[in-house]
Design a protein around this motif. Structure first.
Motif, PDB file in Angstrom:
ATOM      1  N   GLU A  74      19.039  17.507 -13.249  1.00  0.00           N
ATOM      2  CA  GLU A  74      19.343  18.929 -13.109  1.00  0.00           C
ATOM      3  C   GLU A  74      18.044  19.711 -13.021  1.00  0.00           C
ATOM      4  OE1 GLU A  74      21.833  22.375 -15.506  1.00  0.00           O
ATOM      5  OE2 GLU A  74      21.619  20.399 -16.361  1.00  0.00           O
ATOM      6  N   VAL A 134      11.396  11.038  -4.917  1.00  0.00           N
ATOM      7  CA  VAL A 134      11.591  12.471  -5.138  1.00  0.00           C
ATOM      8  C   VAL A 134      10.391  13.208  -4.573  1.00  0.00           C
ATOM      9  CG1 VAL A 134      11.918  14.271  -6.877  1.00  0.00           C
ATOM     10  CG2 VAL A 134      12.816  11.974  -7.299  1.00  0.00           C
ATOM     11  N   HIS A 147      21.539  16.533  -9.060  1.00  0.00           N
ATOM     12  CA  HIS A 147      21.533  15.308  -8.256  1.00  0.00           C
ATOM     13  C   HIS A 147      22.135  14.185  -9.088  1.00  0.00           C
ATOM     14  CE1 HIS A 147      18.867  17.093  -5.240  1.00  0.00           C
ATOM     15  NE2 HIS A 147      18.240  17.643  -6.263  1.00  0.00           N
ATOM     16  N   ALA A 205      19.746  22.937  -8.726  1.00  0.00           N
ATOM     17  CA  ALA A 205      20.476  21.848  -8.088  1.00  0.00           C
ATOM     18  C   ALA A 205      20.757  20.750  -9.101  1.00  0.00           C
ATOM     19  CB  ALA A 205      19.669  21.279  -6.928  1.00  0.00           C
ATOM     20  N   ASP A 265      14.618  10.556  -0.924  1.00  0.00           N
ATOM     21  CA  ASP A 265      16.028  10.442  -1.316  1.00  0.00           C
ATOM     22  C   ASP A 265      16.501  11.715  -2.006  1.00  0.00           C
ATOM     23  OD1 ASP A 265      16.384   7.643  -0.513  1.00  0.00           O
ATOM     24  OD2 ASP A 265      14.977   7.216  -2.135  1.00  0.00           O
ATOM     25  N   ILE A 266      15.623  12.307  -2.805  1.00  0.00           N
ATOM     26  CA  ILE A 266      15.924  13.566  -3.488  1.00  0.00           C
ATOM     27  C   ILE A 266      14.864  14.565  -3.054  1.00  0.00           C
ATOM     28  CG2 ILE A 266      16.128  14.721  -5.717  1.00  0.00           C
ATOM     29  CD1 ILE A 266      16.883  11.932  -6.857  1.00  0.00           C
ATOM     30  N   ILE A 312      22.461  10.165  -9.287  1.00  0.00           N
ATOM     31  CA  ILE A 312      21.867   8.935  -8.769  1.00  0.00           C
ATOM     32  C   ILE A 312      22.771   7.764  -9.131  1.00  0.00           C
ATOM     33  CG2 ILE A 312      19.910   7.368  -8.938  1.00  0.00           C
ATOM     34  CD1 ILE A 312      18.172   9.787  -9.536  1.00  0.00           C
ATOM     35  N   TYR A 334      14.659   5.303  -5.976  1.00  0.00           N
ATOM     36  CA  TYR A 334      14.808   6.574  -5.270  1.00  0.00           C
ATOM     37  C   TYR A 334      13.467   7.307  -5.303  1.00  0.00           C
ATOM     38  CZ  TYR A 334      19.843   5.910  -5.457  1.00  0.00           C
ATOM     39  OH  TYR A 334      21.107   5.414  -5.295  1.00  0.00           O
TER      40      TYR A 334
END
Length: 71
Positions: free
Chosen positions: A4, A27, A15, A13, A34-35, A17, A25
């Motif tokens: 968060e 970021v 997310h 936002a 991926d993020i 996972i 992932y």
């Protein structure tokens, strides 16, 4: 795993996972991550989140300001 945005962030936002889909992932600000985080304080390649042996690892990818983990 649920990520968060910080409560003071203008573009808040959440997310989710799913490590069953993949084990690592990325970021960052780059759209190929991926993020994606649209904030100038976030590097293009900020960090990676990896599931290994039932443990979650967050690794900073040599970002300018480092990666902060708030649990």
């Amino acid at each position: 795993m649920v990520l968060e945005s910080d409560i003071n962030c203008l573009s808040k936002a959440i997310h989710v996972i799913n490590f069953e889909f993949k084990k690592q992932y990325t970021v960052g600000r780059r759209v190929t991550n991926d993020i994606t985080v649209s904030d100038i304080s976030v590097s293009r390649a900020q960090s990676s989140i990896t599931l290994r042996n039932d443990k979650i690892y967050v690794e900073d990818l040599d970002s300018k300001f480092g990666t902060f983990v708030k649990i």
